[in-house]
Scaffold this active site. Sequence first.
Site, PDB file in Angstrom:
ATOM      1  N   LYS A  70      -4.004   6.626   8.829  1.00 42.46           N
ATOM      2  CA  LYS A  70      -4.396   6.013   7.568  1.00 42.46           C
ATOM      3  C   LYS A  70      -4.208   4.522   7.708  1.00 42.46           C
ATOM      4  O   LYS A  70      -3.178   4.068   8.209  1.00 42.46           O
ATOM      5  CB  LYS A  70      -3.479   6.550   6.459  1.00 42.46           C
ATOM      6  CG  LYS A  70      -3.836   6.085   5.079  1.00 42.46           C
ATOM      7  CD  LYS A  70      -4.867   6.997   4.449  1.00 42.46           C
ATOM      8  CE  LYS A  70      -5.525   6.401   3.231  1.00 42.46           C
ATOM      9  NZ  LYS A  70      -6.552   5.393   3.536  1.00 42.46           N
ATOM     10  N   LYS A  94       5.143   2.752   7.693  1.00 41.14           N
ATOM     11  CA  LYS A  94       5.024   2.691   6.230  1.00 41.14           C
ATOM     12  C   LYS A  94       4.805   4.083   5.627  1.00 41.14           C
ATOM     13  O   LYS A  94       5.444   4.461   4.652  1.00 41.14           O
ATOM     14  CB  LYS A  94       3.844   1.780   5.881  1.00 41.14           C
ATOM     15  CG  LYS A  94       3.872   1.290   4.461  1.00 41.14           C
ATOM     16  CD  LYS A  94       2.694   0.414   4.157  1.00 41.14           C
ATOM     17  CE  LYS A  94       2.694  -0.828   5.031  1.00 41.14           C
ATOM     18  NZ  LYS A  94       1.599  -1.738   4.654  1.00 41.14           N
ATOM     19  N   LYS A 106      -5.414   1.260  11.851  1.00 37.63           N
ATOM     20  CA  LYS A 106      -5.882   0.009  11.250  1.00 37.63           C
ATOM     21  C   LYS A 106      -7.188  -0.387  11.916  1.00 37.63           C
ATOM     22  O   LYS A 106      -7.434  -0.023  13.073  1.00 37.63           O
ATOM     23  CB  LYS A 106      -4.853  -1.110  11.477  1.00 37.63           C
ATOM     24  CG  LYS A 106      -4.960  -2.233  10.473  1.00 37.63           C
ATOM     25  CD  LYS A 106      -4.417  -1.806   9.131  1.00 37.63           C
ATOM     26  CE  LYS A 106      -4.203  -2.926   8.180  1.00 37.63           C
ATOM     27  NZ  LYS A 106      -3.406  -2.505   7.014  1.00 37.63           N
ATOM     28  N   ASP A 146      -8.801  -3.677   2.786  1.00 41.29           N
ATOM     29  CA  ASP A 146      -7.685  -4.541   3.179  1.00 41.29           C
ATOM     30  C   ASP A 146      -8.155  -5.968   2.962  1.00 41.29           C
ATOM     31  O   ASP A 146      -9.076  -6.192   2.178  1.00 41.29           O
ATOM     32  CB  ASP A 146      -7.316  -4.249   4.643  1.00 41.29           C
ATOM     33  CG  ASP A 146      -5.862  -4.557   4.949  1.00 41.29           C
ATOM     34  OD1 ASP A 146      -5.472  -5.724   4.781  1.00 41.29           O
ATOM     35  OD2 ASP A 146      -5.130  -3.646   5.350  1.00 41.29           O
ATOM     36  N   THR A 190      -0.604  -1.429  -4.966  1.00 40.21           N
ATOM     37  CA  THR A 190       0.278  -2.153  -4.038  1.00 40.21           C
ATOM     38  C   THR A 190       1.175  -3.122  -4.803  1.00 40.21           C
ATOM     39  O   THR A 190       2.388  -3.167  -4.594  1.00 40.21           O
ATOM     40  CB  THR A 190      -0.544  -2.890  -2.964  1.00 40.21           C
ATOM     41  OG1 THR A 190      -1.443  -1.948  -2.384  1.00 40.21           O
ATOM     42  CG2 THR A 190       0.343  -3.472  -1.883  1.00 40.21           C
ATOM     43  N   SER A 361      -3.311   5.630  -1.946  1.00 39.33           N
ATOM     44  CA  SER A 361      -4.444   6.073  -1.130  1.00 39.33           C
ATOM     45  C   SER A 361      -4.279   7.547  -0.766  1.00 39.33           C
ATOM     46  O   SER A 361      -5.251   8.306  -0.735  1.00 39.33           O
ATOM     47  CB  SER A 361      -4.534   5.269   0.165  1.00 39.33           C
ATOM     48  OG  SER A 361      -4.918   3.964  -0.117  1.00 39.33           O
TER      49      SER A 361
HETATM   50  P1  NAD Z   1      -6.693 -10.537  -0.793  1.00 34.92           P
HETATM   51  O1  NAD Z   1      -7.747 -10.890   0.181  1.00 34.92           O
HETATM   52  O2  NAD Z   1      -7.063  -9.902  -2.094  1.00 34.92           O
HETATM   53  O3  NAD Z   1      -5.836 -11.849  -1.166  1.00 34.92           O
HETATM   54  C1  NAD Z   1      -5.278 -12.679  -0.205  1.00 34.92           C
HETATM   55  C2  NAD Z   1      -4.742 -13.905  -0.928  1.00 34.92           C
HETATM   56  O4  NAD Z   1      -4.057 -14.727   0.007  1.00 34.92           O
HETATM   57  C3  NAD Z   1      -5.851 -14.791  -1.535  1.00 34.92           C
HETATM   58  O5  NAD Z   1      -5.411 -15.315  -2.755  1.00 34.92           O
HETATM   59  C4  NAD Z   1      -5.985 -15.920  -0.507  1.00 34.92           C
HETATM   60  O6  NAD Z   1      -6.478 -17.120  -1.091  1.00 34.92           O
HETATM   61  C5  NAD Z   1      -4.539 -16.064  -0.086  1.00 34.92           C
HETATM   62  N1  NAD Z   1      -4.354 -16.743   1.187  1.00 34.92           N
HETATM   63  C6  NAD Z   1      -5.030 -16.570   2.360  1.00 34.92           C
HETATM   64  N2  NAD Z   1      -4.559 -17.404   3.296  1.00 34.92           N
HETATM   65  C7  NAD Z   1      -3.564 -18.116   2.705  1.00 34.92           C
HETATM   66  C8  NAD Z   1      -2.688 -19.137   3.156  1.00 34.92           C
HETATM   67  N3  NAD Z   1      -2.741 -19.593   4.410  1.00 34.92           N
HETATM   68  N4  NAD Z   1      -1.785 -19.636   2.273  1.00 34.92           N
HETATM   69  C9  NAD Z   1      -1.727 -19.191   0.996  1.00 34.92           C
HETATM   70  N5  NAD Z   1      -2.537 -18.225   0.528  1.00 34.92           N
HETATM   71  C10 NAD Z   1      -3.437 -17.698   1.367  1.00 34.92           C
HETATM   72  O7  NAD Z   1      -5.654  -9.639   0.014  1.00 34.92           O
HETATM   73  P2  NAD Z   1      -4.600  -8.595  -0.563  1.00 34.92           P
HETATM   74  O8  NAD Z   1      -5.244  -7.272  -0.631  1.00 34.92           O
HETATM   75  O9  NAD Z   1      -3.926  -9.145  -1.765  1.00 34.92           O
HETATM   76  O10 NAD Z   1      -3.578  -8.527   0.664  1.00 34.92           O
HETATM   77  C11 NAD Z   1      -2.564  -9.513   0.856  1.00 34.92           C
HETATM   78  C12 NAD Z   1      -1.583  -9.042   1.915  1.00 34.92           C
HETATM   79  O11 NAD Z   1      -1.032  -7.778   1.526  1.00 34.92           O
HETATM   80  C13 NAD Z   1      -2.155  -8.792   3.313  1.00 34.92           C
HETATM   81  O12 NAD Z   1      -1.165  -9.092   4.258  1.00 34.92           O
HETATM   82  C14 NAD Z   1      -2.434  -7.310   3.314  1.00 34.92           C
HETATM   83  O13 NAD Z   1      -2.472  -6.790   4.635  1.00 34.92           O
HETATM   84  C15 NAD Z   1      -1.253  -6.816   2.539  1.00 34.92           C
HETATM   85  N6  NAD Z   1      -1.436  -5.495   1.934  1.00 34.92           N
HETATM   86  C16 NAD Z   1      -2.438  -5.258   1.061  1.00 34.92           C
HETATM   87  C17 NAD Z   1      -2.560  -3.995   0.487  1.00 34.92           C
HETATM   88  C18 NAD Z   1      -3.612  -3.682  -0.536  1.00 34.92           C
HETATM   89  O14 NAD Z   1      -3.607  -2.577  -1.060  1.00 34.92           O
HETATM   90  N7  NAD Z   1      -4.490  -4.603  -0.882  1.00 34.92           N
HETATM   91  C19 NAD Z   1      -1.663  -2.988   0.833  1.00 34.92           C
HETATM   92  C20 NAD Z   1      -0.624  -3.279   1.711  1.00 34.92           C
HETATM   93  C21 NAD Z   1      -0.521  -4.542   2.252  1.00 34.92           C
END
Ligand code: NAD
Length: 427
Positions: A70, A94, A106, A146, A190, A361
């Site tokens: 997953k 996780k 992934k 993601d 999340t 999920s």
């Molecule tokens: P997203 O694309 O919705 O948002 C990412 C955010 O980070 C945006 O606001 C972007 O502008 C900002 N960003 C990017 N680069 C940056 C930088 N250098 N400095 C500051 N801000 C920056 O992504 P998301 O779904 O919110 O995921 C964020 C993190 O959480 C990732 O590491 C992802 O792998 C992890 N994650 C997400 C989920 C999920 O369900 N969406 C689950 C587990 C982990």
Amino acid sequence: MTKPFNAFEVAQAQFDSVADLLNLDQAARDLLRFPLREFSFAIPVRMDDGSVQVFRGFRVQHNDAKGPCKGGIRFHPLETLDTVRALSMWMTWKCAVVDIPLGGGKGGVVCDPHNLSLREQESICRGFVRRMGRNMGPKLDVPAPDVMTSAQHMLWMLDEFEAIHGTKQPGFITGKPTGVGGSQGRTEATGFGLVFTLREALKELNIRPGDTTASVEGFGNVAQHAIRLYHQIGGRTTCVSCWDQDDQTSYSFRRRDGIDLDELLGITDRYGGIDKARAKALGYEVLPGSAWIEQDVDILIPAALENEINEENVHRIGKQVRIIAEGANGPTTPEADKVLEQRGIFLIPDLLANAGGVTCSYFEQVQSNMNYYWDKDEVLSKLDIKMTAAFVAVSELARTRKLFMRQAAYMIAVDRVARACRDRGWL
Ligand code: NAD
């Protein structure tokens, strides 16, 4: 010259130290240190201008001893196979830490959706599934959205998968829109899951949520929903940061008396980028991207990308910070971890703090496979139960064995996966 950051080396170093604590034998280390399977492939796409561009795609299946793999599929211009390997390994841990019957996988495509039309993005999604369709599926490997991929991308992938196989298989993919096999609560899962663990950590530290402030890196899916629930339990967020596509740099947005989430959402694009000029007009201070980490707050929530709390900036963390809840995957390097541990900062590690997404999920997969869907309250209360139980198990182990929270979470997770491998006769 500093060595370039390699997420896979970090993931392996974290694994090695836990393998020592667990006294794992060499075969278990050899098996779990690397992915079981990895795929690297080309996705040729006919662009809107008639030319053909070839995109690079990856899918890594780290371990499936506990169930089908997953994990999300990311679209990112700097994606590498090693990053995907690391993320797939983290998915294995996780799923194990929240004790759901799934393994870790992934995927990624090297591309920047900012510069692609929706039709071009659809072609990448369909191309990804054409390459991987025989090696993925509800009982093999189940993708999800993601970084920079959304419910729409998942639905295109599902449609292609069902076209290839000639049957309806909504359990192939999660993060689908509700009404087409998606689960209520997945969008929030999340961020909400992170706050369920944060609430428990505050309880353990005897701190009232209403007395706390937070600074958040990122303003995307995870950050936005974490902030919403954190405000609902009484907290106040004073700073958020995001990437600015026009300036190709990041900025922090601060309002000392607290940000207004809905107001900021009104000036944020679908990639989580906040409009600088409009934020300024609304009274936010626009600061350099690095400012989020230096704020005088009680809680830091890195929710953007990996490697964001590192040797260089860990010393800039404010004295008041008591808790770091990792929304992003791998936001803290091992060097920075040491400093956090010495300072006694209570860490809710990524594999626990952001496991709400994969837990929901899993609920979506269960619902899709049954073709029977639960309402939002049912999903979120099941999520709360899972996240709280996982938090309690990890923090109890950390307390009794005097371990850093990350180590405790890893020990629980790696032990469960190693046992599953052993029970299957792989080891
Ligand atoms: P997203 O694309 O919705 O948002 C990412 C955010 O980070 C945006 O606001 C972007 O502008 C900002 N960003 C990017 N680069 C940056 C930088 N250098 N400095 C500051 N801000 C920056 O992504 P998301 O779904 O919110 O995921 C964020 C993190 O959480 C990732 O590491 C992802 O792998 C992890 N994650 C997400 C989920 C999920 O369900 N969406 C689950 C587990 C982990």
